[in-house]
Design a protein around this motif. Structure first.
Motif, mmCIF file in Angstrom:
data_model
loop_
_atom_site.group_PDB
_atom_site.id
_atom_site.type_symbol
_atom_site.label_atom_id
_atom_site.label_comp_id
_atom_site.label_asym_id
_atom_site.label_seq_id
_atom_site.Cartn_x
_atom_site.Cartn_y
_atom_site.Cartn_z
ATOM 1 N N TRP B 118 0.849 -1.184 0.000
ATOM 2 C CA TRP B 118 0.000 0.000 0.000
ATOM 3 C C TRP B 118 0.886 1.236 0.000
ATOM 4 N N LYS B 119 0.644 2.137 -0.924
ATOM 5 C CA LYS B 119 1.425 3.359 -0.980
ATOM 6 C C LYS B 119 0.499 4.523 -0.683
ATOM 7 N N PHE B 120 0.923 5.334 0.273
ATOM 8 C CA PHE B 120 0.093 6.465 0.698
ATOM 9 C C PHE B 120 0.814 7.763 0.402
ATOM 10 N N GLN B 121 0.055 8.756 -0.043
ATOM 11 C CA GLN B 121 0.627 10.087 -0.228
ATOM 12 C C GLN B 121 -0.225 11.087 0.529
ATOM 13 N N HIS B 122 0.455 11.857 1.383
ATOM 14 C CA HIS B 122 -0.237 12.973 2.016
ATOM 15 C C HIS B 122 -0.054 14.190 1.114
ATOM 16 N N PRO B 123 -1.027 15.083 1.057
ATOM 17 C CA PRO B 123 -0.873 16.266 0.198
ATOM 18 C C PRO B 123 0.353 17.071 0.566
ATOM 19 N N GLU B 124 0.710 17.063 1.870
ATOM 20 C CA GLU B 124 1.874 17.831 2.287
ATOM 21 C C GLU B 124 3.153 17.243 1.740
ATOM 22 N N GLY B 125 3.096 16.068 1.197
ATOM 23 C CA GLY B 125 4.267 15.476 0.577
ATOM 24 C C GLY B 125 4.730 14.191 1.225
ATOM 25 N N ASN B 126 4.300 13.931 2.449
ATOM 26 C CA ASN B 126 4.767 12.715 3.113
ATOM 27 C C ASN B 126 4.285 11.488 2.342
ATOM 28 N N ARG B 127 5.200 10.562 2.164
ATOM 29 C CA ARG B 127 4.840 9.323 1.483
ATOM 30 C C ARG B 127 5.134 8.167 2.406
ATOM 31 N N GLU B 128 4.229 7.226 2.384
ATOM 32 C CA GLU B 128 4.389 6.075 3.278
ATOM 33 C C GLU B 128 4.097 4.793 2.513
ATOM 34 N N ILE B 129 4.729 3.737 2.984
ATOM 35 C CA ILE B 129 4.424 2.435 2.413
ATOM 36 C C ILE B 129 3.972 1.519 3.539
ATOM 37 N N ASN B 130 2.783 0.979 3.399
ATOM 38 C CA ASN B 130 2.207 0.009 4.329
ATOM 39 C C ASN B 130 1.924 0.574 5.711
ATOM 40 N N GLU B 131 2.158 1.862 5.880
ATOM 41 C CA GLU B 131 1.849 2.449 7.170
ATOM 42 C C GLU B 131 1.221 3.798 6.915
ATOM 43 N N LEU B 132 0.162 4.086 7.580
ATOM 44 C CA LEU B 132 -0.531 5.336 7.322
ATOM 45 C C LEU B 132 -0.722 6.073 8.633
ATOM 46 N N HIS B 133 -0.175 7.287 8.705
ATOM 47 C CA HIS B 133 -0.368 8.120 9.886
ATOM 48 C C HIS B 133 -1.546 9.050 9.660
ATOM 49 N N VAL B 134 -2.420 9.101 10.620
ATOM 50 C CA VAL B 134 -3.565 10.007 10.529
ATOM 51 C C VAL B 134 -3.814 10.621 11.892
ATOM 52 N N PRO B 135 -4.448 11.799 11.887
ATOM 53 C CA PRO B 135 -4.769 12.414 13.174
ATOM 54 C C PRO B 135 -6.151 11.984 13.644
ATOM 55 N N THR B 136 -6.385 12.131 14.949
ATOM 56 C CA THR B 136 -7.743 11.948 15.443
ATOM 57 C C THR B 136 -8.532 13.211 15.153
ATOM 58 N N GLY B 137 -9.815 13.092 15.223
ATOM 59 C CA GLY B 137 -10.660 14.280 15.224
ATOM 60 C C GLY B 137 -10.891 14.926 13.881
ATOM 61 N N ARG B 138 -10.367 14.390 12.807
ATOM 62 C CA ARG B 138 -10.645 14.973 11.496
ATOM 63 C C ARG B 138 -11.063 13.879 10.540
ATOM 64 N N PRO B 139 -12.074 14.138 9.742
ATOM 65 C CA PRO B 139 -12.408 13.135 8.728
ATOM 66 C C PRO B 139 -11.279 13.055 7.694
ATOM 67 N N VAL B 140 -11.012 11.851 7.263
ATOM 68 C CA VAL B 140 -9.965 11.613 6.272
ATOM 69 C C VAL B 140 -10.625 11.000 5.050
ATOM 70 N N ARG B 141 -10.459 11.641 3.899
ATOM 71 C CA ARG B 141 -10.993 11.056 2.661
ATOM 72 C C ARG B 141 -9.873 10.321 1.969
ATOM 73 N N LEU B 142 -10.115 9.077 1.659
ATOM 74 C CA LEU B 142 -9.132 8.288 0.920
ATOM 75 C C LEU B 142 -9.562 8.229 -0.537
ATOM 76 N N THR B 143 -8.680 8.653 -1.420
ATOM 77 C CA THR B 143 -8.907 8.493 -2.855
ATOM 78 C C THR B 143 -7.935 7.419 -3.302
#
Lengths: 558, 354, 213
Positions: B118-143
């Motif tokens: 799994w490859k994840f890209q945050h708009p801020e530029g952070n890229r992750e593989i197989n691990e996804l960091h997210v904050p509490t308290g905010r909805p996260v839309r996955l495209t």
């Protein structure tokens, strides 16, 4: 209480009729070229039993691998082939034929008072088609197997898999025609070959169930066939039908596939429900409660079953409105099944219930099918399904229905009609013991899987997080008991062919035209076409005239 | 790979953690269904057991009184289950709508699944593989999209699952509630290492998340990467910002309706942008010539997502409710001034790759 | 009469039951065929609605003259088939045989023309797969051709089987097997043949006539 209301107890008829369908010709040719529906049923019995143990062997390997969290028994690729072959063999080569091809073939003509099915040679052809399809699929196994899952989802199956997809697809395609021919035969037989007086609403419910099943077989299987053709064409010739890079839509495959494969599960359960109606009435000595409702609910299940395929695709990307439509229809399809369970229970009310092995299987069926069916409601609810789709929850659900339901129905039926088919009784104590072992082993195998599924363990996983181990170990332990449970009947049934007590025409004192013939029956079933004057399961009526039974010349007792 | 030598019974959960806003609602419906199921199971079990015992055969010739049926009973046990089923359906449908409607203030994360990661890209530029960091308290839309077969992104703790398809975008969302590390699984069989396509979702308090975001200094934001690609691939030569080129300008295009040559109107969303890059003549903009070549094979799925992020950044008001880092390199965050991050949550070793 | 009664299979009570069963059996089989082709039609419908232009362009590559001739040939073959059934009903041995043979001839003409069309497509590089000749945006037409070959190919396969069956029935007809009391096999063969014809009646406009006014 009337005194002449039951068929004659069997102790007045102890000899096996000398001339019956088993003695009518010996040698391989007389079997391989037979057109007798009863012999064809035996041919099917041997084939599907072989396939059952092969599919069970793959299940054993799967459960052994899953004893420990890491994938240490076999390579991932091998494991993927194991679960795929387990599914393909169990579904296409065991469950779908099982009751219709063995019990249906044997009993449908007899129950309606006919000498054979409408098309005996097509019946034999259906068996050969099954065998040829089996050979293709087994050669795929021999050449290394296939690893797409029995569901063949694209584009993995068309583009990415490195296994024998096309060969397996050909095998399944061919075997589908066996199903279509069987269904076609049953439909025409029930319409055109009923004995005089056997009106639609006097038919045993076993017949109604098989009629409904046959409707599904003939309407649904062709769509599977074409889905498989498309997969094979896309795989072999890269025509792009399911390849997004060419504009193809992988979801189209899922729609076409599930359009058949959902009704297919009703092919697998409806015949077992038909057996249930026969068992519950005989071993309660009562007419079925709500005959018309049970009969029509079989048809309702067949019709509704075609409308719900999208419930396999709630997370697939189909529109949420389609999802909701399929969801509400899926709830509706549960209702006819519930009606049947209630009617069987009501049949037992104030009945005269005996605990023979077939009835034990009937009890088991009612319990396990109820659990399995109710867990279907969880899956029909889209918001729950999002969480449990593609997890062990689904695996548990369908095994409750197909193993706890259909296979128990099949075994109950085999035990019930074994005396008719072979002229011998199986050992009753062993029968009951095996059933209890199967029941216990089954629950230990599959109940933990509901918990595993809600915890989040996905299906088709070779390795899993360590915290799931305890439940997996329980499941494997149960599977060993279940496997043992299945072996025991194999042994005593074979034993009974030589050493089992001779059965008379009607050891269970059941109603039904098949019980008015000798055990085993003569090739032509009835010397004189019976004339039916009473309703189904009329346990309070006068004993029907036994045709071809002890009074008939063809019985040749001693 | 296994470093833990603990026994089988040391960690034996029977229920998954509830770590999202909807998890509790799903569980509530689940427990209701369990109650309904238990009711019917007990009812049938008791009925059959009591009948089997009370009405057991006492003499071999007995015939019980026959009872052919009762329309009243049939109606009761058809209608009552039907009503119960409709209640369940209604409840479930309501919850399902909540699952399907992405809240307006969701932050975006872009997901590309491929065999077998799994490859994840945050708009801020952070890229992750197989691990996804997210904050509490905010909805996260996955495209999400796939590079090859169908996969399925499944986070049991969020009760969230969505199939990930090649050739199109799927959207889903969640809002995490409890910091912690949760399983991420692929839930659609995808080949040899399907059971290895697993990882974690690391949920952090918002300030920890901001700190984590800021910690990745490589590469720049998705939008800035997208801008680089835009120039490298030559898009800029035709899609001039002032619209004077041979192709329509892309400023203020995203999220707005576009008039097609066929007369119909479509909204320029992610799927539209992607299609226009790969199959430009599928939806031609009216009054323009079909001269755009296809970029199929020249840009990866992640690259396309970066281009989309860039196009999004050219239309800040056109994005329905998105307020996160649209300016290249910037991080929009509620009031964080770089406080020291909290202790990082314990991260179990990625246990799955064999 | 004894000639006919030898045609009565052992498990049927009388010829009437046998004929009804045979006819119902064929109708049931034809319904399965509707579902079989239906899957292809469903796929065709989805992709045509998604790629209307590619389908229209693909359709223009087909030879409408040959397609129209084939349609006429097939309809004529259904006519001769119906006349063959009618002749069998009347017990006219020679006429039955002749009409059935004519049906075979028309069927073979149809297949021959189809082979010619396929050959042309091969020469033009329009066979879907690795050798597909069109590039760029036109490559989208490959989906159209995939369905063209699958649908007409499946249809042609049914025609081949049909020709075989009609051949067998024609042979038996020539041997005098069919009488006014026993002509069921001819009738159900006719049903099958008409069905295959009707499938073509749907295929022809869907494949050859897209966007032609």
């Amino acid at each position: 209480m009337t005194t002449h209301a039951l068929p004659t107890p069997q102790d007045t008829v102890v000899a096996r009729p000398a001339a019956n369908y088993l003695t009518n010709g010996f040698g391989l040719k007389s079997w391989l070229l037979t057109v007798d529906h009863k012999r064809i049923a035996i041919l099917y019995l041997i084939s599907i039993t072989t396939m059952f143990f092969l599919g069970g062997f793959f299940a054993l390997l799967i459960r052994l691998e899953l004893l420990t969290p890491p994938g240490d028994l076999m390579e991932a690729e091998m494991y993927n082939r194991m679960f795929t072959m387990h599914g393909i063999i169990m579904i296409f080569f065991f469950l779908i034929p099982s009751i219709p091809a063995v019990l249906g073939n044997f009993l449908v003509p007899m129950m309606i008072g006919a000498r054979d099915l409408a098309f005996p040679r097509i019946n034999l052809l259906s068996w050969y088609v099954y065998v040829v399809g089996g050979i293709f699929t087994l050669s795929a196994v021999v050449f290394g197997g296939v690893d797409t899952g029995w569901t063949f989802y694209t584009p993995f199956s068309t583009t990415y898999s490195n296994s024998n997809v096309a060969l397996t697809a050909v095998g399944v395609f061919i075997t589908g025609f066996s199903s279509i021919l069987t269904g076609l035969n049953f439909i025409v037989t029930v319409h055109k070959m009923r004995a005089p007086g056997m009106t639609w609403f006097r038919l045993p419910l076993f017949i109604w169930a098989h009629y409904a099943t046959s409707l599904i077989m003939v309407l649904g299987t062709p769509v599977l066939a074409i889905s498989i053709v498309l997969v094979a064409a896309d795989r072999l010739f890269q025509i792009g039908v399911f390849n997004p890079a060419m504009g193809g839509d992988p979801l189209l495959f899922q729609h076409l596939f599930w359009f058949y494969s959902h009704p297919a599960v009703y092919i697998m359960i409806l015949p077992a429900m038909g057996v249930m109606s026969e068992l519950v009435t005989c071993f309660s000595r009562k007419r079925i409660f709500g005959y018309t409702f049970v009969a029509f609910s079989s048809l309702a299940i067949a019709v509704y079953g075609f409308l719900v395929w999208g419930h396999h695709m709630f997370t697939s990307g189909q529109s949420i409105y389609a999802g909701l439509l399929f969801s509400v229809l899926s709830f509706l399809v549960a209702i006819p099944s519930a009606i049947k369970v209630f009617n069987w229970s009501a049949t037992m009310y104030k009945g005269s219930i005996s605990y023979d092995t077939p009835m034990l299987y009937a009890f088991g069926f009612i319990g396990l099918f109820t659990i399995g069916g109710l867990t279907g409601l969880f899956l029909a609810a889209t918001s729950i399904d999002v969480h449990v789709h593609d997890t062990y929850f689904v695996v548990a659900h369908f095994h409750y229905i197909m193993v706890g339901g259909a296979i128990m129905g099949y075994l109950g039926g085999i035990h019930f009609w074994w005396p008719k088919i072979t002229g011998r009784l199986y050992p009753e104590a062993w029968g009951r013991f095996a059933m209890l072992l199967i029941f216990a082993g089954f629950n230990l195998t599959f109940f933990p899987q509901f918990v595993l599924g809600y915890l989040g363990m996905p299906r088709r996983y070779h390795a899993y997080p360590p915290e799931f181990q305890v439940l997996n170990v329980m499941s494997t332990a149960g599977a060993s008991i279940l496997g043992l449970g299945y072996l025991i009947p194999m042994i005593y049934f074979v034993w009974s062919l030589r050493h089992g007590e001779l059965a008379g025409p009607n050891p269970w004192r059941a109603k039904g035209l098949e019980w008015t013939t000798p055990s085993p029956p003569p090739t032509q079933n009835f010397d004189v076409t019976p004339i039916v004057t009473e309703e189904a399961y009329s346990y309070s009526k006068e004993e029907p005239e036994v045709v071809g039974g002890k009074h008939s010349a063809s019985a040749s007792l001693r | 790979m296994q470093s833990n030598k603990r026994g089988m019974f040391d960690n034996f959960p029977l229920f998954p953690p509830e770590a999202s806003t909807l998890a509790g609602e799903v569980d509530l419906l689940f427990f209701f269904l369990i109650a309904v199921a238990m009711f019917f199971i007990v009812l049938i079990f008791l009925m059959v057991t009591i009948f089997a015992i009370r009405y057991r055969r006492r003499s071999s010739d007995e015939i019980p009184t026959q009872n052919l049926g009762s329309l009243k009973l049939e109606l009761i046990w058809s209608v009552v289950p039907l009503l119960i089923a409709m209640v369940i359906f209604g409840w479930s449908a309501n919850l399902y709508f909540k699952m399907a409607r992405v809240p307006d203030n969701a932050m975006d994360i872009y997901v590309v699944g491929k065999q077998w990661m799994w490859k994840f890209q945050h708009p801020e530029g952070n890229r992750e593989i197989n691990e996804l960091h997210v904050p509490t308290g905010r909805p996260v839309r996955l495209t999400m999209t796939s590079e090859d077969t169908i996969h399925s992104m499944y986070v049991p703790a969020f009760r969230m699952k969505q199939d990930v398809l090649p050739g199109r975008y799927q959207t889903t969302w969640f809002q995490a509630t409890k910091p912690g590390t949760y399983h991420l699984f692929c839930a659609e069989y995808c080949g040899t290492q399907h059971s290895g396509m697993v990882g974690s979702v690391v949920v952090m308090e918002p300030r920890d998340y901001e700190a984590w975001l800021a910690g990745d200094t490589s590469g720049g934001s998705m939008a800035s990467r997208g801008e680089k690609l835009f120039n490298q691939l030559g898009c800029v030569t035709c899609h001039l910002p002032d619209g004077s080129g041979r192709c329509p300008t892309l400023v203020n295009v995203f999220g707005r309706p576009v008039q097609l040559i066929t007369g119909e109107q479509v909204v320029a969303d992610e799927a539209y942008i992607r299609e226009s890059i790969l199959r430009p003549n599928a939806k031609l903009v009216s009054a323009y010539q079909p001269i755009m070549p296809t970029y199929q094979g020249q840009v990866s799925e992640e690259g396309i997502l970066q281009l989309i992020a860039y196009v999004k950044s050219l239309a800040p008001a056109g994005q329905t409710g998105q307020t996160q880092g649209t300016a290249p390199g910037g991080v929009a965050s509620p009031g964080n001034m770089g406080t020291a991050p909290g202790p990082a949550p314990a991260l179990p070793a990625n246990r799955s790759n064999q | 009469m004894s000639e006919a009664s030898t045609r009565l299979a052992h498990h049927f009570d009388d010829l009437k039951q046998q004929k009804e069963a045979t006819t119902l059996g064929m109708w049931t089989f034809l319904i399965t065929e509707i579902l079989f082709f239906g899957g292809l039609f469903a796929g065709y419908a989805e992709y045509r609605s998604r790629f209307p232009e590619a389908f229209a362009h693909g359709s223009h590559h087909l030879d409408i003259v040959l397609g129209t001739i084939n349609t006429a040939v097939l309809i004529t073959s259904s006519l001769t088939m119906a006349m063959g059934v009618h002749a069998a009903q009347l017990g006219r041995r020679k006429k039955t045989t002749v009409f059935l043979l004519l049906t075979i001839v028309f069927g073979l003409v149809f297949l021959g023309i189809k082979a010619v069309e396929y050959w042309h497509k091969y020469e033009e590089g329009l066979i879907p797969g690795a050798g597909f000749g069109l590039q760029g945006e036109d490559r989208q037409q490959m989906l159209f051709f995939a369905f063209y070959f699958l649908m007409t190919g499946m249809h042609a396969l049914h025609m081949v089987i049909g020709v075989g069956i009609v051949g067998i029935i024609a042979f038996f007809a020539w041997r005098g097997r069919y009488t006014p009391d026993y002509y069921g096999p001819v009738e159900v063969t006719g049903l099958y043949w008409h069905f295959v014809d009707i499938v073509w009646i749907f295929l022809f406009p869907l494949l050859y006539l897209i966007g032609r006014h």
